[in-house]
Design a protein around this motif. Structure first.
Motif, PDB file in Angstrom:
ATOM      1  N   PRO A 242       0.794  -1.233   0.000  1.00  9.80           N
ATOM      2  CA  PRO A 242       0.000   0.000   0.000  1.00  9.80           C
ATOM      3  C   PRO A 242       0.824   1.280   0.000  1.00  9.80           C
ATOM      4  CG  PRO A 242      -0.188  -1.159   2.101  1.00  9.80           C
ATOM      5  CD  PRO A 242       0.499  -2.091   1.166  1.00  9.80           C
ATOM      6  N   ARG A 243       2.063   1.232   0.470  1.00  8.75           N
ATOM      7  CA  ARG A 243       2.901   2.436   0.489  1.00  8.75           C
ATOM      8  C   ARG A 243       3.776   2.579  -0.756  1.00  8.75           C
ATOM      9  NH1 ARG A 243       5.177   2.868   6.731  1.00  8.75           N
ATOM     10  NH2 ARG A 243       3.120   2.989   7.752  1.00  8.75           N
ATOM     11  N   GLY A 244       3.746   1.578  -1.615  1.00  7.70           N
ATOM     12  CA  GLY A 244       4.548   1.652  -2.827  1.00  7.70           C
ATOM     13  C   GLY A 244       6.033   1.639  -2.564  1.00  7.70           C
ATOM     14  N   GLU A 245       6.473   0.811  -1.622  1.00 11.85           N
ATOM     15  CA  GLU A 245       7.880   0.800  -1.203  1.00 11.85           C
ATOM     16  C   GLU A 245       8.577  -0.542  -1.426  1.00 11.85           C
ATOM     17  OE1 GLU A 245       7.315   3.914   2.560  1.00 11.85           O
ATOM     18  OE2 GLU A 245       7.477   1.743   2.924  1.00 11.85           O
ATOM     19  N   ARG A 246       7.827  -1.612  -1.526  1.00  8.33           N
ATOM     20  CA  ARG A 246       8.439  -2.934  -1.538  1.00  8.33           C
ATOM     21  C   ARG A 246       8.798  -3.385  -2.948  1.00  8.33           C
ATOM     22  NH1 ARG A 246       3.810  -5.165   2.606  1.00  8.33           N
ATOM     23  NH2 ARG A 246       4.910  -4.718   4.551  1.00  8.33           N
ATOM     24  N   ASN A 247       9.874  -4.158  -3.023  1.00  9.37           N
ATOM     25  CA  ASN A 247      10.266  -4.748  -4.295  1.00  9.37           C
ATOM     26  C   ASN A 247       9.320  -5.894  -4.650  1.00  9.37           C
ATOM     27  OD1 ASN A 247      12.500  -3.045  -4.781  1.00  9.37           O
ATOM     28  ND2 ASN A 247      13.747  -4.270  -3.378  1.00  9.37           N
ATOM     29  N   ILE A 248       9.267  -6.199  -5.937  1.00  7.81           N
ATOM     30  CA  ILE A 248       8.267  -7.136  -6.462  1.00  7.81           C
ATOM     31  C   ILE A 248       8.943  -8.349  -7.083  1.00  7.81           C
ATOM     32  CG2 ILE A 248       6.408  -7.443  -8.145  1.00  7.81           C
ATOM     33  CD1 ILE A 248       5.858  -4.420  -7.884  1.00  7.81           C
ATOM     34  N   HIS A 249       8.421  -9.508  -6.738  1.00  8.73           N
ATOM     35  CA  HIS A 249       8.780 -10.767  -7.392  1.00  8.73           C
ATOM     36  C   HIS A 249       7.590 -11.176  -8.254  1.00  8.73           C
ATOM     37  CE1 HIS A 249      11.029 -14.735  -7.324  1.00  8.73           C
ATOM     38  NE2 HIS A 249       9.902 -15.036  -7.971  1.00  8.73           N
ATOM     39  N   LEU A 250       7.788 -11.239  -9.555  1.00  8.67           N
ATOM     40  CA  LEU A 250       6.733 -11.613 -10.493  1.00  8.67           C
ATOM     41  C   LEU A 250       6.992 -13.038 -10.974  1.00  8.67           C
ATOM     42  CD1 LEU A 250       4.290 -10.941 -12.289  1.00  8.67           C
ATOM     43  CD2 LEU A 250       5.880  -9.907 -13.929  1.00  8.67           C
ATOM     44  N   SER A 251       6.114 -13.956 -10.575  1.00  5.56           N
ATOM     45  CA  SER A 251       6.253 -15.350 -10.981  1.00  5.56           C
ATOM     46  C   SER A 251       5.176 -15.651 -12.011  1.00  5.56           C
ATOM     47  CB  SER A 251       6.137 -16.282  -9.762  1.00  5.56           C
ATOM     48  OG  SER A 251       6.672 -17.556 -10.051  1.00  5.56           O
ATOM     49  N   PHE A 252       5.587 -15.829 -13.253  1.00  4.96           N
ATOM     50  CA  PHE A 252       4.670 -15.882 -14.392  1.00  4.96           C
ATOM     51  C   PHE A 252       4.681 -17.276 -15.015  1.00  4.96           C
ATOM     52  CE2 PHE A 252       2.944 -15.302 -18.554  1.00  4.96           C
ATOM     53  CZ  PHE A 252       2.161 -14.148 -18.521  1.00  4.96           C
ATOM     54  N   ASP A 253       3.556 -17.948 -14.903  1.00  3.41           N
ATOM     55  CA  ASP A 253       3.367 -19.257 -15.535  1.00  3.41           C
ATOM     56  C   ASP A 253       2.706 -19.029 -16.890  1.00  3.41           C
ATOM     57  OD1 ASP A 253       2.322 -21.811 -16.313  1.00  3.41           O
ATOM     58  OD2 ASP A 253       2.323 -22.463 -14.224  1.00  3.41           O
ATOM     59  N   ILE A 254       3.299 -19.562 -17.941  1.00  2.00           N
ATOM     60  CA  ILE A 254       2.790 -19.324 -19.289  1.00  2.00           C
ATOM     61  C   ILE A 254       1.372 -19.839 -19.459  1.00  2.00           C
ATOM     62  CG2 ILE A 254       3.551 -21.445 -20.436  1.00  2.00           C
ATOM     63  CD1 ILE A 254       4.110 -17.872 -21.802  1.00  2.00           C
ATOM     64  N   ASP A 255       0.930 -20.770 -18.567  1.00  2.00           N
ATOM     65  CA  ASP A 255      -0.426 -21.291 -18.724  1.00  2.00           C
ATOM     66  C   ASP A 255      -1.504 -20.315 -18.256  1.00  2.00           C
ATOM     67  OD1 ASP A 255      -0.916 -21.588 -15.948  1.00  2.00           O
ATOM     68  OD2 ASP A 255      -0.474 -23.737 -15.935  1.00  2.00           O
ATOM     69  N   VAL A 256      -1.099 -19.151 -17.730  1.00  2.00           N
ATOM     70  CA  VAL A 256      -2.097 -18.113 -17.453  1.00  2.00           C
ATOM     71  C   VAL A 256      -2.699 -17.594 -18.752  1.00  2.00           C
ATOM     72  CG1 VAL A 256      -0.633 -16.036 -17.521  1.00  2.00           C
ATOM     73  CG2 VAL A 256      -2.568 -16.158 -15.908  1.00  2.00           C
ATOM     74  N   LEU A 257      -1.948 -17.737 -19.846  1.00  2.00           N
ATOM     75  CA  LEU A 257      -2.460 -17.349 -21.156  1.00  2.00           C
ATOM     76  C   LEU A 257      -3.472 -18.379 -21.646  1.00  2.00           C
ATOM     77  CD1 LEU A 257       0.828 -16.274 -22.994  1.00  2.00           C
ATOM     78  CD2 LEU A 257      -0.881 -14.785 -21.946  1.00  2.00           C
ATOM     79  N   ASP A 258      -4.393 -17.928 -22.458  1.00  2.00           N
ATOM     80  CA  ASP A 258      -5.304 -18.863 -23.108  1.00  2.00           C
ATOM     81  C   ASP A 258      -4.487 -19.820 -23.989  1.00  2.00           C
ATOM     82  OD1 ASP A 258      -8.422 -19.126 -23.730  1.00  2.00           O
ATOM     83  OD2 ASP A 258      -7.273 -19.564 -25.556  1.00  2.00           O
TER      84      ASP A 258
END
Length: 329
Positions: A242-258
């Motif tokens: 909520p404060r816009g301060e933390r670093n982000i880990h984006l874990s992307f599984d290709i099966d989220v795509l159609d």
């Protein structure tokens, strides 16, 4: 399944109507240094072939394209374990993820943005653990058709690519008890309040219980259809940071795509995100300036029906990574 998604929609609507949810994102530059490695591992699920994906993604020109966008890229090579057919070996998953965790931590300690090329999504156990070892306050955006929060106790299949989230949550440690000595390296430290799901559409009943119990923000595809990908992503980020301060880990599984967009993957579920929605998602995360680690997993050329399917899926993976990295000004 219908009940699960209906409950998730109700929670999502509550999230999106909350006051102060849409604080402005802070637009910053991405790190110019990228450390990339392949996590060539396919024993978290039944299908051989997903360990071949890192090499295919490199062959599609990923590193050259990143360099043309202004990045300094160091390729750390591959971590690799060869599959033993017919053998389900949870110890192998845990051993491999120890190495993955150490590799991620090492790259982040060099002040590089870490890109992990999977491999099946069991490698997320190690990537998240390694990130949190370096930055305990990091948040996780899990972009996937599946929640991957089953435990050893709750899983019907025993496939560990459906468990990586749970292993990182301290509150689920008891449900992941094992006689194996291969788990001694792991210190579960992901607070459920710092985890959000985007793109869910195939969630087990036990997983939904965990999501409800810990009030984990979840934006299934039905919610995205109604509110749009931008609001879903901004809401997810604001909920976990909520404060816009933390670093982000984006874990992307290709099966989220159609599957029309990414047919060469193991657990296809119809009705997924379009490639354009996925790219917008990644662009929004990148524009925060706080993305420090990215996983791209579950591309499996052995499950493709044709060479075209392989090329289409690999191309989608490359485009997702480029969108998440952005461009160095």
């Amino acid at each position: 399944m219908h009940c699960v998604l209906q409950k998730s929609r109700l929670i999502t609507e509550h999230i999106c109507s909350a006051k102060n949810l849409r604080h402005s994102l802070r637009w910053k530059s991405t790190k110019s240094e990228i450390g990339l490695f392949g996590a060539c591992f396919d024993q978290g699920q039944p299908h051989q072939g997903v360990g071949e994906a890192p090499s295919l993604i490199r062959q599609a020109g990923l590193l050259d394209k990143l360099r043309k966008n202004g990045f300094n890229v160091k390729d750390y090579g591959d971590l690799e374990v060869h599959r033993v057919e017919g053998k389900v070996d949870s110890d192998a998953v845990l051993r491999f993820n120890k190495d993955v965790s150490e590799r991620v931590a090492s790259i982040l300690n060099e002040d590089k943005l870490c890109v992990t090329l999977g491999g099946d999504h069991s490698v997320g156990l190690g990537t998240v653990a390694g990130h949190l070892k370096v930055d305990p306050e990091a948040v996780v955006l899990w972009v996937d058709a599946h929640a991957d929060i089953n435990t050893i106790a709750s899983s019907d299949s025993g496939n560990m690519h459906g468990m990586p989230v749970s292993f990182n949550i301290l509150q689920l440690e008891d449900e992941n008890r094992t006689t194996s000595t291969e788990l001694s390296w792991l210190n579960p430290s992901l607070s459920p309040s710092r985890l959000a799901y985007i793109g869910l559409r195939d969630v087990d009943a036990a997983e939904w219980k965990y999501i409800q119990k810990f009030s984990i923000p979840s934006f299934p595809v039905q919610a995205i259809d109604r509110i749009g990908i931008r609001q879903a992503v901004e809401s997810a980020i604001n909920m976990v940071d909520p404060r816009g301060e933390r670093n982000i880990h984006l874990s992307f599984d290709i099966d989220v795509l159609d599957p029309v967009e990414a047919p060469a993957t193991g657990t296809k579920v119809r009705g997924g995100l379009s490639l354009r929605e996925a790219l917008t998602l990644c662009e929004l995360v990148q524009e925060t300036g706080r993305l420090t680690a990215l996983d791209l997993v579950e591309v499996n050329p052995f499950l493709a029906r044709s060479q075209h399917d392989i090329e289409q899926t690999v191309e989608a993976a490359v485009e997702v990574i480029l969108a998440a990295m952005g461009r160095v000004d």
